[in-house]
Design a protein around this motif. Structure first.
Motif, PDB file in Angstrom:
ATOM      1  N   ARG A  24       0.839  -1.211   0.000  1.00 44.64           N
ATOM      2  CA  ARG A  24       0.000   0.000   0.000  1.00 44.64           C
ATOM      3  C   ARG A  24       0.867   1.251   0.000  1.00 44.64           C
ATOM      4  O   ARG A  24       0.589   2.204  -0.732  1.00 44.64           O
ATOM      5  CB  ARG A  24      -0.927  -0.029   1.212  1.00 44.64           C
ATOM      6  CG  ARG A  24      -1.781   1.217   1.352  1.00 44.64           C
ATOM      7  CD  ARG A  24      -2.670   1.122   2.570  1.00 44.64           C
ATOM      8  NE  ARG A  24      -3.456   2.343   2.734  1.00 44.64           N
ATOM      9  CZ  ARG A  24      -4.323   2.559   3.726  1.00 44.64           C
ATOM     10  NH1 ARG A  24      -4.514   1.614   4.648  1.00 44.64           N
ATOM     11  NH2 ARG A  24      -4.986   3.691   3.790  1.00 44.64           N
ATOM     12  N   THR A  25       1.893   1.259   0.827  1.00 43.66           N
ATOM     13  CA  THR A  25       2.781   2.417   0.904  1.00 43.66           C
ATOM     14  C   THR A  25       3.470   2.671  -0.434  1.00 43.66           C
ATOM     15  O   THR A  25       3.583   3.814  -0.895  1.00 43.66           O
ATOM     16  CB  THR A  25       3.836   2.201   2.003  1.00 43.66           C
ATOM     17  OG1 THR A  25       3.167   2.000   3.251  1.00 43.66           O
ATOM     18  CG2 THR A  25       4.776   3.397   2.100  1.00 43.66           C
ATOM     19  N   LEU A  27       2.383   1.789  -3.431  1.00 42.43           N
ATOM     20  CA  LEU A  27       1.410   2.274  -4.413  1.00 42.43           C
ATOM     21  C   LEU A  27       1.077   3.742  -4.181  1.00 42.43           C
ATOM     22  O   LEU A  27       1.072   4.555  -5.124  1.00 42.43           O
ATOM     23  CB  LEU A  27       0.131   1.433  -4.334  1.00 42.43           C
ATOM     24  CG  LEU A  27       0.217  -0.009  -4.857  1.00 42.43           C
ATOM     25  CD1 LEU A  27      -1.069  -0.764  -4.553  1.00 42.43           C
ATOM     26  CD2 LEU A  27       0.495  -0.028  -6.357  1.00 42.43           C
ATOM     27  N   GLU A  28       0.776   4.085  -2.962  1.00 43.44           N
ATOM     28  CA  GLU A  28       0.386   5.454  -2.667  1.00 43.44           C
ATOM     29  C   GLU A  28       1.543   6.436  -2.860  1.00 43.44           C
ATOM     30  O   GLU A  28       1.331   7.578  -3.285  1.00 43.44           O
ATOM     31  CB  GLU A  28      -0.168   5.535  -1.237  1.00 43.44           C
ATOM     32  CG  GLU A  28      -1.480   4.788  -1.052  1.00 43.44           C
ATOM     33  CD  GLU A  28      -1.973   4.836   0.385  1.00 43.44           C
ATOM     34  OE1 GLU A  28      -1.202   5.309   1.263  1.00 43.44           O
ATOM     35  OE2 GLU A  28      -3.119   4.397   0.644  1.00 43.44           O
ATOM     36  N   THR A  29       2.767   5.991  -2.588  1.00 47.16           N
ATOM     37  CA  THR A  29       3.925   6.884  -2.720  1.00 47.16           C
ATOM     38  C   THR A  29       4.302   7.085  -4.181  1.00 47.16           C
ATOM     39  O   THR A  29       4.590   8.210  -4.621  1.00 47.16           O
ATOM     40  CB  THR A  29       5.133   6.302  -1.945  1.00 47.16           C
ATOM     41  OG1 THR A  29       4.776   6.134  -0.580  1.00 47.16           O
ATOM     42  CG2 THR A  29       6.339   7.222  -2.063  1.00 47.16           C
ATOM     43  N   GLY A  32       0.608   8.433  -6.244  1.00 44.53           N
ATOM     44  CA  GLY A  32      -0.002   9.662  -5.769  1.00 44.53           C
ATOM     45  C   GLY A  32      -1.402   9.842  -6.356  1.00 44.53           C
ATOM     46  O   GLY A  32      -2.117   8.890  -6.666  1.00 44.53           O
ATOM     47  N   THR A  33      -1.781  11.081  -6.565  1.00 46.75           N
ATOM     48  CA  THR A  33      -3.087  11.388  -7.166  1.00 46.75           C
ATOM     49  C   THR A  33      -2.967  11.367  -8.685  1.00 46.75           C
ATOM     50  O   THR A  33      -2.047  11.959  -9.250  1.00 46.75           O
ATOM     51  CB  THR A  33      -3.589  12.757  -6.699  1.00 46.75           C
ATOM     52  OG1 THR A  33      -3.680  12.761  -5.267  1.00 46.75           O
ATOM     53  CG2 THR A  33      -4.951  13.072  -7.294  1.00 46.75           C
ATOM     54  N   ASN A  89      -6.727   8.182  -5.897  1.00 45.77           N
ATOM     55  CA  ASN A  89      -5.469   7.670  -5.373  1.00 45.77           C
ATOM     56  C   ASN A  89      -5.463   6.160  -5.483  1.00 45.77           C
ATOM     57  O   ASN A  89      -6.472   5.502  -5.206  1.00 45.77           O
ATOM     58  CB  ASN A  89      -5.282   8.071  -3.904  1.00 45.77           C
ATOM     59  CG  ASN A  89      -5.089   9.569  -3.737  1.00 45.77           C
ATOM     60  OD1 ASN A  89      -4.427  10.209  -4.545  1.00 45.77           O
ATOM     61  ND2 ASN A  89      -5.672  10.133  -2.675  1.00 45.77           N
ATOM     62  N   VAL A  90      -4.314   5.618  -5.873  1.00 47.23           N
ATOM     63  CA  VAL A  90      -4.176   4.168  -5.916  1.00 47.23           C
ATOM     64  C   VAL A  90      -3.811   3.694  -4.521  1.00 47.23           C
ATOM     65  O   VAL A  90      -2.893   4.228  -3.877  1.00 47.23           O
ATOM     66  CB  VAL A  90      -3.094   3.734  -6.916  1.00 47.23           C
ATOM     67  CG1 VAL A  90      -3.001   2.207  -6.971  1.00 47.23           C
ATOM     68  CG2 VAL A  90      -3.376   4.301  -8.295  1.00 47.23           C
ATOM     69  N   THR A  91      -4.528   2.692  -4.046  1.00 51.61           N
ATOM     70  CA  THR A  91      -4.277   2.170  -2.710  1.00 51.61           C
ATOM     71  C   THR A  91      -4.550   0.680  -2.699  1.00 51.61           C
ATOM     72  O   THR A  91      -4.929   0.093  -3.724  1.00 51.61           O
ATOM     73  CB  THR A  91      -5.151   2.889  -1.662  1.00 51.61           C
ATOM     74  OG1 THR A  91      -4.765   2.451  -0.351  1.00 51.61           O
ATOM     75  CG2 THR A  91      -6.622   2.605  -1.900  1.00 51.61           C
ATOM     76  N   TYR A  99      -5.964  -4.277  -4.775  1.00 49.96           N
ATOM     77  CA  TYR A  99      -5.728  -2.846  -4.902  1.00 49.96           C
ATOM     78  C   TYR A  99      -6.938  -2.198  -5.554  1.00 49.96           C
ATOM     79  O   TYR A  99      -7.695  -2.823  -6.293  1.00 49.96           O
ATOM     80  CB  TYR A  99      -4.422  -2.588  -5.655  1.00 49.96           C
ATOM     81  CG  TYR A  99      -4.527  -2.484  -7.147  1.00 49.96           C
ATOM     82  CD1 TYR A  99      -4.506  -1.237  -7.764  1.00 49.96           C
ATOM     83  CD2 TYR A  99      -4.608  -3.631  -7.940  1.00 49.96           C
ATOM     84  CE1 TYR A  99      -4.587  -1.138  -9.150  1.00 49.96           C
ATOM     85  CE2 TYR A  99      -4.687  -3.539  -9.312  1.00 49.96           C
ATOM     86  CZ  TYR A  99      -4.679  -2.287  -9.911  1.00 49.96           C
ATOM     87  OH  TYR A  99      -4.759  -2.174 -11.276  1.00 49.96           O
ATOM     88  N   THR A 102      -9.260   4.984  -4.670  1.00 54.50           N
ATOM     89  CA  THR A 102     -10.083   5.787  -3.772  1.00 54.50           C
ATOM     90  C   THR A 102     -10.371   7.099  -4.493  1.00 54.50           C
ATOM     91  O   THR A 102      -9.463   7.905  -4.721  1.00 54.50           O
ATOM     92  CB  THR A 102      -9.360   6.056  -2.450  1.00 54.50           C
ATOM     93  OG1 THR A 102      -9.045   4.805  -1.831  1.00 54.50           O
ATOM     94  CG2 THR A 102     -10.236   6.874  -1.520  1.00 54.50           C
TER      95      THR A 102
END
Length: 407
Positions: A24-25, A27-29, A32-33, A89-91, A99, A102
């Motif tokens: 998750r970290t 993907l989100e890092t 991003g948006t 956001n990808v999470t 995955y 959001t």
């Protein structure tokens, strides 16, 4: 000298939760948006206010969630087949290990490919008259056999059978099994409709399946299915999906029902309603028979009062005969007396003109003995002739001695 057995390999062992958190970290890092374009499918508003759906294109799909705080800013109602642009956001959903996106905002990007194909076919078939009321076939009031076109494993089939058993258990049921989702479903549905028409067992068909997304129901939007429904000689009731789902098959079918259960209700009369109707008619028939019997009973009483005992009828006949006999005796007596009076009058008249009457006054009738000729003149006599003389009382024979003519 150290061997490999003496060197302990250091291992980093992660739990599933740690792995999902790390993923998750990442993907989100790294992402991003971002903005993503695709077609909505399986849109499911939750009672909490969250919105769950799938975003897809021709080659892939991804699950999405839009939380209640963001759904309030939507300027349109999301629906299956709509093409949109998402800012998201990808999470990773740690508990499920999948995955997802959001979603923060959603904008319309025009209708999706399936929706465009749906609208194009709808316009084409409408222009060709596939939806016209004059082509709709009437449903039988009391179906002799009900055909069901659906999957034998579908939950919708059980709903239909339950309704038919409750409402109209006397009608036999014929199941035409077909797949109702997937690439071969449209062809299978066409074959089922064709088979039902060739066998001619059923006099009404129910085409049904449960709810689903636009792509799940897409086989009912195929042109070959619409053509098969239109060409069917047996009336077809469509019961596809939920009340908000409208397929091409619904527009072409003779009757559209919002759900499979309602389709079963549409195809059949309610046996309880029929029983109530029969009971009402039975009561009216009994009442009509009672009124008719009462009418004839009164009429019979009236006739009975008019009907006399045979002894009374005989007594009346005797009295009437006696009366007629008395009248006849009086009539005969009067007639006899009248005839006697007439006879006496005629006798008196005859006496007045009768030769016998003349003789009774002193006159006589002289006739020749040999010829019975009445002598009216002495010139008809000769001396010595024998003549007969008739008097008022008796007669005698004499011989002419002398003839003396008038002087």
């Amino acid at each position: 000298m150290l061997t490999s057995m003496d060197v302990k390999e250091e291992k980093t062992i992660l739990t599933v939760q740690q792995l999902n958190q790390a993923t998750r970290t990442v993907l989100e890092t790294n992402f991003g948006t971002l903005w993503v374009k695709g077609e909505l499918s399986g849109v499911k508003p939750h009672h909490s206010g969250h919105l769950y759906f799938t975003l897809k294109d021709e080659h892939a799909q991804i699950r999405c969630v839009m939380f209640r705080g963001q759904t309030r800013s939507l300027a349109f109602k999301p629906k299956d087949g709509l093409e949109v642009v998402l800012r998201a956001n990808v999470t990773l959903y740690e508990q499920g290990g999948s995955y997802q996106l959001t979603v923060m905002t959603m904008e319309e990007a025009g209708e999706g490919v399936l929706q465009q194909a749906y609208l194009a076919l709808k316009a084409k078939l409408q222009a060709a008259g596939f939806f016209s009321l004059e082509h709709k076939k009437a449903l039988p009031r009391f179906p002799q056999c009900i055909g069901i076109i659906t999957s034998k494993t579908a939950a919708a089939l059980q709903d239909i059978l339950a309704v038919l058993k409750r409402r109209y258990p006397i009608a036999p049921i014929k199941l035409y099994h077909t797949s109702v989702q997937g690439k071969t479903a449209a062809k299978d549905i066409v074959n089922a409709i064709t088979k039902a028409n060739s066998e001619s067992h059923a006099d009404v068909l129910i085409l049904a399946r449960g709810g689903g997304s636009l792509e799940d129901l897409w086989c009912f939007n195929e042109e070959i299915v619409a053509e098969a429904i239109f060409a069917s000689q047996i009336p077809i009731i469509s019961g596809i999906g939920h009340e908000v789902d409208f397929t091409i098959a619904d527009f072409v079918a003779d009757v559209r029902a919002p759900t499979p259960s309602v389709a079963a209700e549409t195809a059949t009369p309610d046996s309880q309603d029929l029983f109530r109707v029969f009971e009402q008619k039975r009561i009216r028939l009994v009442q009509a028979c009672q009124r008719l019997l009462q009418h004839y009973a009164l009429k019979l009483d009236s006739l009975e009062k008019q009907l006399l005992h045979p002894g009374q009828r005989l007594q009346q006949a005797i009295l009437r005969t006696q009366h007629l006999q008395a009248r006849m005796q009086v009539f005969m007596q009067n007639t006899l007396q009248l005839n006697q009076q007439r006879l006496a009058s005629m006798g008196a008249h005859l006496n007045s003109v009768s030769p016998l009457g003349t003789l009774s006054r002193g006159y006589a009738i002289v006739t020749a003995v040999d010829s019975q000729h009445v002598i009216q003149d002495v010139k008809e006599l000769t001396v010595g002739q024998v003549v007969k003389t008739k008097l008022g009382q008796g007669e005698f024979t004499s011989i002419v001695k002398e003839i003396m003519p008038n002087r």
